[in-house]
Design an enzyme around this catalytic site. Structure first.
Site, PDB file in Angstrom:
ATOM      1  N   GLY A  39       0.828  -1.199   0.000  1.00  0.00           N
ATOM      2  CA  GLY A  39       0.000   0.000   0.000  1.00  0.00           C
ATOM      3  C   GLY A  39       0.863   1.248   0.000  1.00  0.00           C
ATOM      4  N   CYS A  40       0.383   2.290   0.647  1.00  0.00           N
ATOM      5  CA  CYS A  40       1.084   3.572   0.699  1.00  0.00           C
ATOM      6  C   CYS A  40       2.511   3.404   1.203  1.00  0.00           C
ATOM      7  CB  CYS A  40       0.309   4.518   1.618  1.00  0.00           C
ATOM      8  SG  CYS A  40       1.235   5.977   2.102  1.00  0.00           S
ATOM      9  N   PHE A  41       3.488   3.815   0.389  1.00  0.00           N
ATOM     10  CA  PHE A  41       4.866   3.602   0.812  1.00  0.00           C
ATOM     11  C   PHE A  41       5.270   4.500   1.976  1.00  0.00           C
ATOM     12  CE2 PHE A  41       6.157   5.730  -3.530  1.00  0.00           C
ATOM     13  CZ  PHE A  41       5.584   6.938  -3.165  1.00  0.00           C
TER      14      PHE A  41
END
EC number: 1.8.4.11
Length: 215
Positions: A39-41
């Site tokens: 997901g969101c890094f």
């Protein structure tokens, strides 16, 4: 990235996650790396920066070509990339299996297909980008182990993909959570992950690390 992302995976206690039955050798003192998509890094990066033995974490893109390895293009969900983190670590301090355990228990929810909460698209897929067959085999074995143990109510959907290339993300994405602790997405999504990490992996954190490091 949506600021109202839910994190159902954080409700699964650490006690349900078995130690990996298979792991890579830990005697080699050379720095190792693994590229992970969860997901969101911003959030995955924040988690691994706290782990003792991790020397460097860089946010970036994997799974697509160099021509479209930029945030604007990747956000469209059509480039084949995943948002990833390139985790460099000392195997004598933290093993590959330890990294996987944190990845599957804290960094993201591996049962969500092509999404994490309200962040949707293949760029948010759960993925291990392996450098060699040994990494692939250990990751495969741990995924089987977690599914067999019924750790999650639903099966893991994590893909195992060969690492063809890693493309660093733009500078403003690097160490984003630490530099922007009160950004709404960070307080809603990254902070709860760090809280769980501190509560459940306290013995594996860098000296002096607390959840105040990003809030």
């Amino acid at each position: 990235m949506s600021t109202s992302c839910t994190i159902p995976g954080l409700n699964v206690p650490k006690s349900r996650f078995p130690e990996p039955e298979s792991d890579l050798p830990t005697g080699d003192n050379r720095e190792q790396r693994v590229v992970l998509g969860g997901g969101c890094f911003w959030c995955v990066e924040a988690v691994f920066l706290a782990v003792n033995g991790v020397s460097r974490v860089e946010s970036g893109y994997a799974g697509g070509t160099a021509e479209t390895a930029n945030y604007e293009a990747v956000c469209g969900g059509q480039t084949g990339h995943a948002e990833v983190v390139d985790v460099h670590y000392d195997p004598q301090t933290v093993s590959f299996g330890d990294i996987l355990k944190v990845f599957f228990s804290v960094a993201h929810d591996p049962t969500q297909l092509n999404r994490q909460g309200n962040d949707r698209g293949t760029q948010y897929r759960s993925a291990v980008f392996y450098e060699n067959d040994e990494q692939k085999q250990v990751a495969e074995a741990y995924i089987r182990q977690l599914n067999s143990a019924g750790v999650y109510d639903n099966p893991l959907v994590t893909t195992l993909e060969p690492l063809e290339a890693f493309y660093p993300a733009e500078d403003y994405h690097q160490n984003f959570a630490a530099r922007n602790p009160f950004q709404p997405y960070i307080t809603a999504v990254a902070a709860p992950k760090i809280e769980k990490l501190v509560d459940t992996f306290g013995d594996q954190l860098k000296p002096g690390y607390t959840d105040n490091n990003i809030a």
